[in-house]
Every structure is written in structure tokens, then in C-alpha cells.
Design an enzyme around this catalytic site. Sequence first.
Site, PDB file in Angstrom:
ATOM      1  N   GLU A 182      -4.568   7.452  -4.347  1.00 47.37           N
ATOM      2  CA  GLU A 182      -4.920   6.824  -5.634  1.00 47.37           C
ATOM      3  C   GLU A 182      -6.285   7.323  -6.074  1.00 47.37           C
ATOM      4  O   GLU A 182      -7.153   7.524  -5.218  1.00 47.37           O
ATOM      5  CB  GLU A 182      -4.940   5.301  -5.479  1.00 47.37           C
ATOM      6  CG  GLU A 182      -3.566   4.750  -5.144  1.00 47.37           C
ATOM      7  CD  GLU A 182      -3.548   3.226  -4.982  1.00 47.37           C
ATOM      8  OE1 GLU A 182      -4.571   2.575  -5.261  1.00 47.37           O
ATOM      9  OE2 GLU A 182      -2.517   2.700  -4.572  1.00 47.37           O
ATOM     10  N   ARG A 202       0.858  -1.176   0.000  1.00 43.67           N
ATOM     11  CA  ARG A 202       0.000   0.000   0.000  1.00 43.67           C
ATOM     12  C   ARG A 202       0.898   1.230   0.000  1.00 43.67           C
ATOM     13  O   ARG A 202       1.988   1.212   0.592  1.00 43.67           O
ATOM     14  CB  ARG A 202      -0.910   0.026   1.239  1.00 43.67           C
ATOM     15  CG  ARG A 202      -2.036  -0.998   1.228  1.00 43.67           C
ATOM     16  CD  ARG A 202      -3.091  -0.677   0.164  1.00 43.67           C
ATOM     17  NE  ARG A 202      -4.209  -1.596   0.190  1.00 43.67           N
ATOM     18  CZ  ARG A 202      -4.352  -2.663  -0.615  1.00 43.67           C
ATOM     19  NH1 ARG A 202      -3.430  -2.944  -1.511  1.00 43.67           N
ATOM     20  NH2 ARG A 202      -5.434  -3.410  -0.538  1.00 43.67           N
ATOM     21  N   HIS A 257      -2.249   0.428  -9.767  1.00 46.76           N
ATOM     22  CA  HIS A 257      -2.755  -0.553  -8.798  1.00 46.76           C
ATOM     23  C   HIS A 257      -3.430  -1.733  -9.516  1.00 46.76           C
ATOM     24  O   HIS A 257      -4.640  -1.949  -9.412  1.00 46.76           O
ATOM     25  CB  HIS A 257      -3.723   0.106  -7.802  1.00 46.76           C
ATOM     26  CG  HIS A 257      -3.911  -0.700  -6.545  1.00 46.76           C
ATOM     27  ND1 HIS A 257      -4.184  -0.128  -5.328  1.00 46.76           N
ATOM     28  CD2 HIS A 257      -3.873  -2.031  -6.317  1.00 46.76           C
ATOM     29  CE1 HIS A 257      -4.304  -1.065  -4.396  1.00 46.76           C
ATOM     30  NE2 HIS A 257      -4.125  -2.233  -4.982  1.00 46.76           N
TER      31      HIS A 257
HETATM   32  C1  DGY Z   1      -6.055  -6.261  -2.869  1.00 55.12           C
HETATM   33  O1  DGY Z   1      -6.711  -7.272  -3.133  1.00 55.12           O
HETATM   34  O2  DGY Z   1      -5.889  -5.858  -1.709  1.00 55.12           O
HETATM   35  C2  DGY Z   1      -5.503  -5.506  -4.014  1.00 55.12           C
HETATM   36  O3  DGY Z   1      -4.508  -4.613  -3.627  1.00 55.12           O
HETATM   37  C3  DGY Z   1      -6.622  -4.757  -4.702  1.00 55.12           C
HETATM   38  O4  DGY Z   1      -7.063  -3.746  -3.864  1.00 55.12           O
END
Ligand code: DGY
Length: 325
Positions: free
Chosen positions: A266, A237, A285
Site C-alpha cells: 500500500e 491485511r 484502506h
Molecule cells: C487499523 O486500525 O488497523 C486499520 O486497518 C487502519 O490501519
Amino acid sequence: MKKKVILYRDIPAEERQRLEAQYDVTFFNNINEDNKGAFIAALADAEGLIGTSTKMSSELLSLAPKLKAASTISVGTDLYDLNYLTERGIPLMHTPGVLNETTADTLFTLIMCAARRAVELSNMVREGRWTSNIGEALYGTDVHGKTLGIIGMGRIGYAIAKRGHFGFDMKIQYSNRNRKPDAEQDLNATYMEMEELLQTSDFVCVMTPLTPETERLIGAKEFAMMKKSAIFINGSRGKVIDEAALVDALSNGTIRAAGLDVFEVEPLSGDSPLCKLDNAVLFPHIGSATAETRLAMITCAVDNLINALNGDISQNCANQHLLDR
Ligand code: DGY
């Protein structure tokens, strides 16, 4: 009477029908300023919630007094206030497992693109700037045989390490809250403190979940510990790193390059200083974003909600404390 469920993300008709067969479903195609009022009104009676990409603060969740279970179409649970849900005894279901290999593919793509300057050089070709054979100034760096350091050796970290070990003959090292005997046995991975990993890895790949303990785990001090030739990869993240410190580290040569799939905010604004850096490979992402895997995640999340509303949280429940009870 059917239980009321809120679906706050569009999903394929077949999966939606599985929910509608059992529940009274109120559907929102993402939550935005236009539909937020209606969403809040629907929370009053909702027993189940399923979706992704919307921050579910404790404030918002407090408006759902009948809530029995929530199901996020993601492995990450950071959009929910997990402690708050645990206090209320509400399980948060998520989708680990089905996305490991695809996400590891994405992370390895970032490793390769950053090392071989693939985006930068592809842009050079597209923009008509390829006028003679490239010289040393544009050479990439090898991936095979190098040292891959993984911070956060969970399921996805393991899948990345597997690619590095078997596919690229890389030396694997990792730091993690606890030792991972399977990675040590199968991949010859070496466990070490994060500081040593930062100092000795050619590729530093962050895969740890975002928690209060990991927020801004990597900042100026940590970038300064890395090799000047290091390539930094973030697939966890954005808030796990100090993005401004990364921009500095990339601009002033503290490290060589970065590959990022996640950002502090984001979508990343086109005005971000990161967008001006040739040595930053930026993905929107897309860790798990293949047709097959996104469908598998949706199917898993629908199963999870149905199971949890039936009182079965034995699979894919994120609140460990509820499982321990
Ligand atoms: C997750 O599954 O956590 C991916 O990062 C998509 O948000």
C-alpha cells in the site's frame, strides 16, 4: 523533568496539547527519507511513541533504549514487532472498540458494491457508455438471504455479521481460533472449519489479524474451493492473501468478484493487475476512515499512551503476555 515522547503522525491540536501538557513532545509528520535521521536521533531518549503508518521494526526500536510504551493509532498491530516489544516488557497499546461499527460499514459497502457491480456500472454511466437498458450480462447478484462466511470472528467480524443477520437476513457462518457463543446465540452463526466455510459461503469475508500464522492464509487452493459465484472480501491485511492468486481467480472465473480494502503493498500501484479487473472493487484502506472514528481512535491512542506511561495497561494493551504476567 518531562518524559520525552515522539509523535510521528499529525493529530488535531487539542489532542497534541494533551500530550504536550505532560510530555516533551517531538513531532514528525509521518516518517520519510528526509526526516528519518532526525527520527532516529530522537529515538535515543524517547520513553513514549505514538503514531501510525510507519513500520517499527525491532532494528528501529532497538535504537530506543529508554522506551517504556508505544501507542499505535490503529487496531492492527502488525507495523510493530510485538514479540520484540514483549521481550523488552514494553506495552504496545492499540485502539480496538472505537472502530468496529465504522469498519463493518465499510466492509458491508464492499459487499454491496461487489455484488451489485456498483463501481463498474457507475463508471459506465460516467463514461457515457450507458446507451441502452442493461442486460443480463451486467446483472448483479442478491445479497439478502445469502450465506455470509466470516474468517476471523473478532469484534469487527461480529459487527459485519450483525449487519448481515439483522439487515439482510443472511445466514452467518464463521471460522475462528475459538468458538464465539455470543455470535452463535445472537446471530444464529454457525461455527465451522475454514475449508467448509470456503466451500459453502456466497460471500467470504476475511477479518483475521495478520500474524505469522495467517500470512497467505488464502491462496490458489482456497480460491479453488470457493463457489464459482463467490464474492471474496478482504478487510484485514493484504498479506493475509496471495494477491497474485486472487488476480488469477478473478480473471479466470474461479470466483465471481472481490471487494478489497487492503493490499500486499500500500498504496496499491495504478499498474496493479487488480486495477484492470472490473470485478474487483478497490478501496484505499478506508475501513475506519470517517472523521468521527479517526478522531475517536486518536483520542483513544493518546489516552492509551498516557495510561501506559503511568503504568496502567489494563485497557487496550496488545501484548497479552505482559497482561498475563
Ligand atoms: C487499523 O486500525 O488497523 C486499520 O486497518 C487502519 O490501519
